[in-house]
Design a protein around this motif. Structure first.
Motif, PDB file in Angstrom:
ATOM      1  N   LEU A 190      -9.286  -8.479  -0.365  1.00  0.00           N
ATOM      2  CA  LEU A 190     -10.216  -9.570  -0.605  1.00  0.00           C
ATOM      3  C   LEU A 190      -9.472 -10.902  -0.726  1.00  0.00           C
ATOM      4  CD1 LEU A 190     -13.303  -9.623  -1.048  1.00  0.00           C
ATOM      5  CD2 LEU A 190     -12.795  -9.979  -3.470  1.00  0.00           C
ATOM      6  N   ILE A 191      -8.349 -10.853  -1.490  1.00  0.00           N
ATOM      7  CA  ILE A 191      -7.560 -12.089  -1.661  1.00  0.00           C
ATOM      8  C   ILE A 191      -7.092 -12.597  -0.304  1.00  0.00           C
ATOM      9  CG2 ILE A 191      -5.339 -12.964  -2.523  1.00  0.00           C
ATOM     10  CD1 ILE A 191      -5.775 -11.151  -4.973  1.00  0.00           C
ATOM     11  N   LYS A 222       0.838  -1.200   0.000  1.00  0.00           N
ATOM     12  CA  LYS A 222       0.000   0.000   0.000  1.00  0.00           C
ATOM     13  C   LYS A 222       0.874   1.252   0.000  1.00  0.00           C
ATOM     14  CE  LYS A 222      -3.659   2.174   2.545  1.00  0.00           C
ATOM     15  NZ  LYS A 222      -4.422   2.240   3.771  1.00  0.00           N
ATOM     16  N   ASP A 276      -7.614   2.379  -4.932  1.00  0.00           N
ATOM     17  CA  ASP A 276      -8.574   1.789  -4.000  1.00  0.00           C
ATOM     18  C   ASP A 276      -9.014   0.409  -4.468  1.00  0.00           C
ATOM     19  OD1 ASP A 276      -8.414   3.853  -2.302  1.00  0.00           O
ATOM     20  OD2 ASP A 276     -10.244   4.884  -2.981  1.00  0.00           O
ATOM     21  N   GLU A 277      -9.176   0.322  -5.801  1.00  0.00           N
ATOM     22  CA  GLU A 277      -9.628  -0.961  -6.348  1.00  0.00           C
ATOM     23  C   GLU A 277      -8.572  -2.051  -6.110  1.00  0.00           C
ATOM     24  OE1 GLU A 277     -12.418  -1.694  -7.511  1.00  0.00           O
ATOM     25  OE2 GLU A 277     -12.068  -3.627  -8.511  1.00  0.00           O
ATOM     26  N   THR A 278      -7.298  -1.677  -6.373  1.00  0.00           N
ATOM     27  CA  THR A 278      -6.223  -2.662  -6.173  1.00  0.00           C
ATOM     28  C   THR A 278      -6.146  -3.097  -4.719  1.00  0.00           C
ATOM     29  OG1 THR A 278      -5.059  -1.377  -7.834  1.00  0.00           O
ATOM     30  CG2 THR A 278      -3.790  -3.082  -6.701  1.00  0.00           C
ATOM     31  N   ARG A 286      -8.466  -2.955  -2.515  1.00  0.00           N
ATOM     32  CA  ARG A 286      -9.656  -3.728  -2.177  1.00  0.00           C
ATOM     33  C   ARG A 286      -9.478  -5.183  -2.626  1.00  0.00           C
ATOM     34  NH1 ARG A 286     -14.637  -4.742  -3.853  1.00  0.00           N
ATOM     35  NH2 ARG A 286     -14.073  -4.131  -5.977  1.00  0.00           N
ATOM     36  N   LYS A 287      -8.933  -5.355  -3.831  1.00  0.00           N
ATOM     37  CA  LYS A 287      -8.738  -6.719  -4.338  1.00  0.00           C
ATOM     38  C   LYS A 287      -7.726  -7.471  -3.480  1.00  0.00           C
ATOM     39  CE  LYS A 287      -9.954  -6.383  -9.180  1.00  0.00           C
ATOM     40  NZ  LYS A 287      -9.395  -5.792 -10.399  1.00  0.00           N
ATOM     41  N   LEU A 288      -6.638  -6.760  -3.125  1.00  0.00           N
ATOM     42  CA  LEU A 288      -5.605  -7.396  -2.307  1.00  0.00           C
ATOM     43  C   LEU A 288      -6.199  -7.871  -0.975  1.00  0.00           C
ATOM     44  CD1 LEU A 288      -2.578  -8.026  -2.134  1.00  0.00           C
ATOM     45  CD2 LEU A 288      -2.284  -5.863  -0.945  1.00  0.00           C
ATOM     46  N   SER A 306      -7.984 -16.023   1.303  1.00  0.00           N
ATOM     47  CA  SER A 306      -6.961 -17.083   1.299  1.00  0.00           C
ATOM     48  C   SER A 306      -6.427 -17.414   2.687  1.00  0.00           C
ATOM     49  CB  SER A 306      -5.817 -16.711   0.361  1.00  0.00           C
ATOM     50  OG  SER A 306      -5.143 -15.594   0.891  1.00  0.00           O
ATOM     51  N   ASP A 322      -8.225   3.609  -9.038  1.00  0.00           N
ATOM     52  CA  ASP A 322      -7.487   2.381  -9.333  1.00  0.00           C
ATOM     53  C   ASP A 322      -6.784   1.853  -8.086  1.00  0.00           C
ATOM     54  OD1 ASP A 322      -8.304   2.517 -11.843  1.00  0.00           O
ATOM     55  OD2 ASP A 322      -6.389   3.242 -12.702  1.00  0.00           O
TER      56      ASP A 322
END
Ligand SMILES: Nc1ncnc2c1ncn2[C@@H]1O[C@H](COP(=O)(O)OP(=O)(O)OP(=O)(O)O)[C@@H](O)[C@H]1O
Ligand SMILES: [Mg+2]
Length: 466
Positions: free
Chosen positions: A170-171, A36, A162-164, A166-168, A175, A160
């Motif tokens: 989420l992963i 981040k 925030d989206e990245t 957010r995805k991280l 996981s 972009d």
């Protein structure tokens, strides 16, 4: 509060599940924070570089011409049209001089505080949360003659970013718990599998009783700790089985041994009672009965002695013993028995040695061995007793030229109730003499051994520390 003991497989699982979760969480947070920050740094660097290019170009060609066609100007200065950016120039009073926006949504709501700081010559970064998407903005002062005349503000959308992030997130959220759950499940089954032999051992132990000592733990091919535990356990069951068998055999022998004199007693008494007898007959009968009673009494005494010896209840009455005198005394006592059988009892090379021991017990041992020598000799045979000192021990040899002991029997002659030839048992005795002798020798920290050749004779060697 009662202490709860979780089963080992659960404790193992909880432990490594916990440790794994901790490691994963620390590791993931590290990655997340680093990722981040570096993403943010690269965004900051990008807007700052645009801002700095503008700020320096503005100082050079200061003038209203710039504002005429701001977008064209930017394209010239930056080499391309800035995408997804918001750029504006502001004077010291906060009035917007020129503005270009490639971001949806309108006016860049800069904070007064940032503007003020920029006016003092500072480069100010701020994140604007109110807008949608969020914006990251840098305010760079434009200097003229070491004085801030205006500022350039460059902002970029954080959509972009925030989206990245957010995805991280989420992963990670998916996981990490998944891998923890998977390891806990796999770990639980592995621990369960690894500890299965323990349960087998437990179940085998539950089933074991004195009548069921054939139970074995079946762990084939395990060469680890549990395999060895099972092996040890099996060996222990084997030993217990031997011990129980010995005790069983012993009880059978005892009852058998006492049954014979009792049968004789009963038989003789019954016969005698069938009709009136002469006084002499009764006397004879009573004498014969007394013999059997003595016999039983001896067996019981011997057994009592051996049982007490087993439970270590017997204390030796240690005193100084003159070995030569003792041997001579024993031989004198045995002379009567030997003479009866025309056996020559010989004493040779008796060394005069004194040792610490229980005289009564030592006498009993010697009597047993010498008596055996006479008992198992042929009529007209010879028994010789000798003693000598060698390497700190007194040695006593009792040698006979009698029937000897066969190779199969020799291992067992010191066992309780063992008699080489059971058919001659009335004559031979109960078979306890040598067990008692071995115990007495051992109790004196000595030993008793035998060497024998069938039909040639035997030598019993007693070794006693001086
Ligand atoms: N000198 C010996 N020569 C041959 N066999 C012997 C000799 N000494 C012992 N044995 C054998 O060993 C067996 C055990 O001896 P042990 O002295 O223990 O018993 P026992 O003489 O039969 O009975 P007990 O001594 O109790 O009256 C004997 O029955 C005998 O078969
Ligand atoms: Mg004997």
């Amino acid at each position: 509060m009662k202490k709860v003991n979780l089963p080992i497989k659960w404790r193992l699982t909880v432990w490594y599940g916990g440790v794994l979760s901790l490691i994963l969480i620390i590791f993931a947070s590290g990655i997340f924070i680093y990722f981040k920050n570096s993403l943010q740094d690269s965004i900051d660097a990008k807007i700052r570089s645009i801002g700095e290019v503008l700020s320096s170009s503005m100082t050079e060609k200061h003038g209203a011409s710039v504002f005429g066609n701001f977008e064209r100007y930017l394209e010239n200065v930056l080499g391309r049209k800035p995408k997804g950016k918001f750029i504006q120039i502001m004077d010291s009073s906060g009035r917007i001089g020129a503005k270009m926006s490639d971001i949806e949504g309108e006016a860049l709501p800069t904070s007064f505080n940032a503007l003020e700081r920029a006016m003092r010559g500072e480069i100010v970064y701020e994140t604007i949360e109110r807008t949608k998407p969020r914006l990251r903005m840098v305010t760079i002062p434009i200097m003229d003659n070491k004085k801030v005349t205006s500022v350039v503000q460059v902002g970029t959308s954080l959509e972009d970013f925030d989206e990245t992030i957010r995805k991280l997130l989420l992963i990670m959220i998916i996981s990490i718990p998944t891998s923890i759950i998977v390891t806990i499940i796999v770990g639980y089954f592995m621990a369960k599998k690894a500890l299965r032999p323990v349960d087998q051992i437990r179940r085998a132990a539950v089933k074991i009783s004195s009548s069921n000592l054939d139970e074995k733990i079946d762990i084939t091919g395990r060469r680890d700790e549990l395999g060895r535990l099972a092996e040890t356990f099996n060996a222990m069951i084997g030993r217990l089985k031997d011990a129980f068998q010995r005790i069983n055999q012993f009880s059978i022998d005892v009852s058998h041994e006492l049954k014979t004199p009792l049968t004789i007693l009963k038989g003789e008494t019954e016969v005698a009672l069938r009709k009136e007898r002469e006084k002499d007959d009764y006397q004879k009968l009573l004498l014969s009965n007394l013999e059997e009673i003595d016999r039983m009494s001896c067996i019981i005494d011997d057994l009592l002695l051996l049982s007490k010896a087993d439970t270590k209840e017997i204390k030796l009455n240690m005193e100084e013993v003159a070995l030569r005198d003792l041997i001579m005394d024993v031989c004198m006592n045995m002379k009567v028995v030997a003479d009866k059988k025309s056996v020559e009892l010989q004493m040779s090379e008796l060394e005069d040695v004194r040792l610490k021991g229980d005289e009564l017990k030592l006498r009993r041992m010697l009597l047993n061995v010498v008596e055996n020598g006479i008992k198992y000799s042929h009529v007209g045979g010879k028994v010789s007793v000798s003693s000598y000192v060698n390497d700190g021990h007194a040695w006593i040899d009792v040698k006979d030229d009698g029937i000897g002991i066969s190779e199969e029997d020799i291992k067992y002659v010191f066992d309780r109730f063992y008699r080489a030839d059971r058919s001659r048992k009335r004559e031979s005795g109960s078979g306890l003499g040598l067990s008692i002798s071995r115990w007495i020798a051992g109790a004196h920290k000595g030993s008793i051994e035998v060497k024998s050749q069938p039909a040639q004779g035997s030598v019993f060697t007693i070794k006693l520390p001086i």
